[in-house]
Design a protein around this motif. Structure first.
Motif, PDB file in Angstrom:
ATOM      1  N   THR A 168       0.848  -1.174   0.000  1.00 57.12           N
ATOM      2  CA  THR A 168       0.000   0.000   0.000  1.00 57.12           C
ATOM      3  C   THR A 168       0.888   1.229   0.000  1.00 57.12           C
ATOM      4  N   ASN A 169       0.272   2.405  -0.199  1.00 59.64           N
ATOM      5  CA  ASN A 169       1.085   3.599  -0.387  1.00 59.64           C
ATOM      6  C   ASN A 169       1.760   4.084   0.887  1.00 59.64           C
ATOM      7  N   TRP A 170       1.443   3.469   2.029  1.00 58.50           N
ATOM      8  CA  TRP A 170       2.122   3.871   3.258  1.00 58.50           C
ATOM      9  C   TRP A 170       3.239   2.907   3.644  1.00 58.50           C
ATOM     10  N   TYR A 201       2.011  -3.041  18.377  1.00 58.92           N
ATOM     11  CA  TYR A 201       1.463  -2.048  19.297  1.00 58.92           C
ATOM     12  C   TYR A 201       0.404  -1.205  18.587  1.00 58.92           C
ATOM     13  N   ASP A 202       0.671  -0.847  17.350  1.00 61.27           N
ATOM     14  CA  ASP A 202      -0.301  -0.113  16.539  1.00 61.27           C
ATOM     15  C   ASP A 202      -1.611  -0.900  16.450  1.00 61.27           C
ATOM     16  N   SER A 230      -4.136   1.010  11.912  1.00 59.88           N
ATOM     17  CA  SER A 230      -4.252   0.266  10.649  1.00 59.88           C
ATOM     18  C   SER A 230      -2.908   0.070   9.962  1.00 59.88           C
ATOM     19  N   HIS A 231      -1.809   0.467  10.620  1.00 56.21           N
ATOM     20  CA  HIS A 231      -0.491   0.358   9.992  1.00 56.21           C
ATOM     21  C   HIS A 231       0.239  -0.886  10.503  1.00 56.21           C
ATOM     22  N   PRO A 247       2.679   6.650  14.450  1.00 59.21           N
ATOM     23  CA  PRO A 247       1.741   7.675  14.896  1.00 59.21           C
ATOM     24  C   PRO A 247       0.294   7.191  14.826  1.00 59.21           C
ATOM     25  N   THR A 248      -0.388   7.261  15.949  1.00 61.62           N
ATOM     26  CA  THR A 248      -1.810   6.951  16.011  1.00 61.62           C
ATOM     27  C   THR A 248      -2.483   8.090  16.753  1.00 61.62           C
TER      28      THR A 248
END
Length: 267
Positions: A5-7, A23-24, A30-31, A84-85
């Motif tokens: 995906t683009n991330w 942890y995310d 969603s990462h 980052p969340t």
């Protein structure tokens, strides 16, 4: 994972689970990849409290940052910041004071890539790719120095990162270097996995994590307290995460938090 995906940076190892991505996932992000979720299920099977570990840890981070802001701190160095969340340090701090400044440090490619996207229009926050066990490189980094003024108090955040610094990497030496770089009036906030409690299956977690990108080492309360050096622990001292200045009534069985938490002040 075959579909990118683009991330997802091309440098990311999508075949081996990552603590930052797990942890995310625990925090509802969603990462993360299937490999992270499947690996985490192995840990949850014998330590279901891991979900509580994560939630109580994140809540402590918020309270610790607000505590420092109440005492005039307006800049933060977040070691091992993760992906980052919602509820990032810069969001908490800049909601109180938009001029607050934050430098994030991580060595997880997804964390850094996503952080760079999130912060590209925020002049008062940055994220760098670096190994926190090499404090000289972190502390001399040009971006860190652009954002933070080491002549003014800094809030150093070492939240769920100390247990990833194995004895071979000299955790006491690492934390000493960071503490010595801070001016008087600075604070250190820390959480750390402990093996003090029978309810925490620290040995099993440690052994299982050897199959991921991140080995870890649980420590006793005294060992964790030593990482604060001569910083004065603010009340209530070194306690489990849910016990540190809770917003709500303390949870039952605090040992099920899994992590000790504390905030120390320099000078």
């Amino acid at each position: 994972m075959s579909q990118q995906t683009n991330w997802v940076p091309t440098s990311v190892n999508t075949d081996k689970p990552s603590a930052a991505r797990m942890y995310d996932y625990l925090l509802g992000g969603s990462h993360n990849f299937a490999v992270d979720r499947e690996f985490l299920e192995k840990i949850l099977a014998f330590q279901p409290e891991v979900k509580r570990f994560a939630i109580m840890n994140r809540a402590f981070l918020r309270r610790a940052v607000l505590y420092m802001l109440d005492r005039g701190v307006r800049q933060f160095l977040d070691l091992g910041s993760g992906i980052p969340t919602v509820g990032n340090v810069h969001e908490i701090a800049q909601k109180v004071d938009p001029t607050s400044r934050v430098a994030y440090v991580d060595n997880e490619h997804v964390a850094v890539a996503h952080g760079q996207l999130l912060l590209e229009d925020n002049e008062n926050a940055t994220i760098i790719m670096a190994d926190i066990t090499k404090p000289g490189l972190v502390l001399r980094d040009a971006e860190v120095r652009r954002v933070l003024d080491f002549d003014q108090p800094i809030g150093l955040l070492a939240v769920t990162i100390g247990h990833y610094i194995l004895d071979d990497h000299d955790p006491n030496g690492v934390f000493t270097a960071y503490r010595e770089a801070l001016p008087n009036g600075s604070y250190l906030a820390m959480t750390h996995l402990t093996n003090d409690f029978a309810s925490v299956k620290a040995e099993e977690i440690t052994e299982t994590m050897k199959g991921s990108q991140n080995n870890l080492q649980a420590r006793t309360r005294d060992e964790i307290a030593g990482l604060f050096g001569d910083f004065e622990l603010v009340p209530p001292g070194l306690v489990t995460t849910s016990q540190w200045r809770p917003d709500l009534p303390e949870l039952d069985e605090p040992e099920r938090d899994g992590l000790y938490a504390g905030v120390g002040r320099k000078g």
